[in-house]
Enzyme design. Sequence first.
Site, PDB file in Angstrom:
ATOM      1  N   HIS A 132       0.872  -1.179   0.000  1.00 41.29           N
ATOM      2  CA  HIS A 132       0.000   0.000   0.000  1.00 41.29           C
ATOM      3  C   HIS A 132       0.910   1.230   0.000  1.00 41.29           C
ATOM      4  O   HIS A 132       2.021   1.184   0.538  1.00 41.29           O
ATOM      5  CB  HIS A 132      -0.835  -0.046   1.281  1.00 41.29           C
ATOM      6  N   ASP A 209       3.286  -4.352   8.084  1.00 40.78           N
ATOM      7  CA  ASP A 209       2.060  -3.575   7.932  1.00 40.78           C
ATOM      8  C   ASP A 209       0.896  -4.561   8.062  1.00 40.78           C
ATOM      9  O   ASP A 209       0.614  -5.330   7.147  1.00 40.78           O
ATOM     10  CB  ASP A 209       2.082  -2.894   6.553  1.00 40.78           C
ATOM     11  N   GLN A 212      -4.316  -5.145   6.886  1.00 40.34           N
ATOM     12  CA  GLN A 212      -5.306  -6.061   6.308  1.00 40.34           C
ATOM     13  C   GLN A 212      -5.244  -7.459   6.931  1.00 40.34           C
ATOM     14  O   GLN A 212      -6.016  -8.329   6.535  1.00 40.34           O
ATOM     15  CB  GLN A 212      -5.119  -6.168   4.787  1.00 40.34           C
ATOM     16  N   CYS A 373      -4.806   2.389  -3.699  1.00 39.88           N
ATOM     17  CA  CYS A 373      -3.573   2.911  -3.075  1.00 39.88           C
ATOM     18  C   CYS A 373      -2.428   1.923  -3.224  1.00 39.88           C
ATOM     19  O   CYS A 373      -1.606   1.759  -2.301  1.00 39.88           O
ATOM     20  CB  CYS A 373      -3.783   3.241  -1.602  1.00 39.88           C
TER      21      CYS A 373
HETATM   22  C1  LIG Z   1      -2.198  -2.809   3.588  1.00 37.56           C
HETATM   23  C2  LIG Z   1      -2.550  -1.428   4.056  1.00 37.56           C
HETATM   24  N1  LIG Z   1      -1.623  -0.673   4.641  1.00 37.56           N
HETATM   25  C3  LIG Z   1      -1.878   0.558   5.094  1.00 37.56           C
HETATM   26  C4  LIG Z   1      -3.123   1.123   4.955  1.00 37.56           C
HETATM   27  C5  LIG Z   1      -3.368   2.486   5.474  1.00 37.56           C
HETATM   28  O1  LIG Z   1      -4.261   2.452   6.543  1.00 37.56           O
HETATM   29  P1  LIG Z   1      -4.784   3.794   7.192  1.00 37.56           P
HETATM   30  O2  LIG Z   1      -5.331   4.630   6.062  1.00 37.56           O
HETATM   31  O3  LIG Z   1      -5.843   3.354   8.149  1.00 37.56           O
HETATM   32  O4  LIG Z   1      -3.628   4.449   7.861  1.00 37.56           O
HETATM   33  C6  LIG Z   1      -4.134   0.388   4.319  1.00 37.56           C
HETATM   34  C7  LIG Z   1      -5.462   0.968   4.105  1.00 37.56           C
HETATM   35  O5  LIG Z   1      -6.222   0.535   3.255  1.00 37.56           O
HETATM   36  C8  LIG Z   1      -3.837  -0.922   3.865  1.00 37.56           C
HETATM   37  O6  LIG Z   1      -4.770  -1.673   3.277  1.00 37.56           O
END
Ligand SMILES: Cc1ncc(COP(=O)(O)O)c(C=O)c1O
Length: 415
Positions: A132, A209, A212, A373
């Site tokens: 992401h 991260d 998900q 994203c």
């Molecule tokens: C894999 C992953 N990382 C990071 C994020 C970012 O999350 P946030 O916008 O809640 O900070 C997302 C959001 O969709 C995501 O799917």
Amino acid sequence: MIAADRLAPASLDITKIREDFPVLRQSVRGKSLVYLDSAPTAQKPYAVIDAVRRFHEVDCANIHRGVHELSQRSTAAYEKTRSTAVRYFNASSESELIFVRGTTEAINLVAHSWGRMNVKSGDEIIISALEHHSNIVPWQMLCEEQGAVLRFIPIDDRGDLILEAYDKLLNARTRMVAVSHVSNALGTINPVRPIIEMAHAMGALVLIDGAQAVPHMSVDVRALDADFYAFSGHKLFGPTGVGMLYGKAELLESMRPYQGGGDMIKTVTLEKTTYNDLPYKFEAGTPNIAGGIGLGAAFDYVSDVGLDAVAAYENELLVYGTELLEQIPGLRIIGTAREKASVLSFVMEGIHPHDIGTVLDRMGIAVRTGHHCAQPVMDRFGIPATTRASLAFYNTPAELDRLAAGLQKIAEMFA
Ligand SMILES: Cc1ncc(COP(=O)(O)O)c(C=O)c1O
């Protein structure tokens, strides 16, 4: 094919679970809502809604600084979430869990604080090609500032990371490996345990991260031996604007604060500040108190449902949905990794994802269209966008039938 009526394991009463989520009970465009967009944000059960409401109705006061009853109550409720998180993720202590706005802020905190102290010119950071943007951009910014090099683990045509290539990327200059536990664009479950072991063998740290992963499976940060683990509360059925960064205490201890302000200090004179102990050192300013309390309710709710049962049920839903989608003419699933969680990303020949999403919306079905994203993932597959249905444990086989029927209709409309 799995028969739809065999899908719900005895341990999950989906009808009852759905009653806990008021938002699911509405009609959209004259049809009962089918919410297949839980990856961007998941719906909230009454337990979370009520906890946030109770804070505002009964306990509302700022935390940590007040001697009065309301402040003590709100502090206790907020800090209870941290203690719950220690057990939820099997961390060692409260010192290892920092409240943040979400995954994005957690990663930025590490890139900013740990990164600027430990990454020097010529050092290397490894991410993967399925991240992401939140797990790409902070590392690009860090590398640009420090003169470091960003490297990428490639993915194969199924959307699996190529571990042999990762092995070759690792070297004595690698300082950090930052990868997602589960890909939001493809649903790939990455083999994070070996990824961490391989990085540690080279003396590099690992940030996972978990945005998900956390809604779909239980996570034990100590069993993984992750150095940092980031997630967002709103994807875990909690409120928006709150999440957590797990970090090993000795690492967090060695890091400088990310932001300055109230609560992160021990003493302040006009000339000099001494910083607070962990975890408060990284928590400047009034936090999202209501959100933090709501997140605690989300932990309890998900624990009661049971993550093992959730993972098993969602996997059956995913297999069922995949089989349905494979029968739609001209539809190609993007992301067919060996281990997947709760994401059905696809393209349809000659039909723009935006059109698919718009027509599905008219049928009361909420999906996401776009690059999610994760533009490098789209580039890897040579497509600008996908349509993505993302599942949670409140979804049903009947909803996947509605999706498939909708897509069948779209295929005929655009034929
Ligand atoms: C894999 C992953 N990382 C990071 C994020 C970012 O999350 P946030 O916008 O809640 O900070 C997302 C959001 O969709 C995501 O799917």
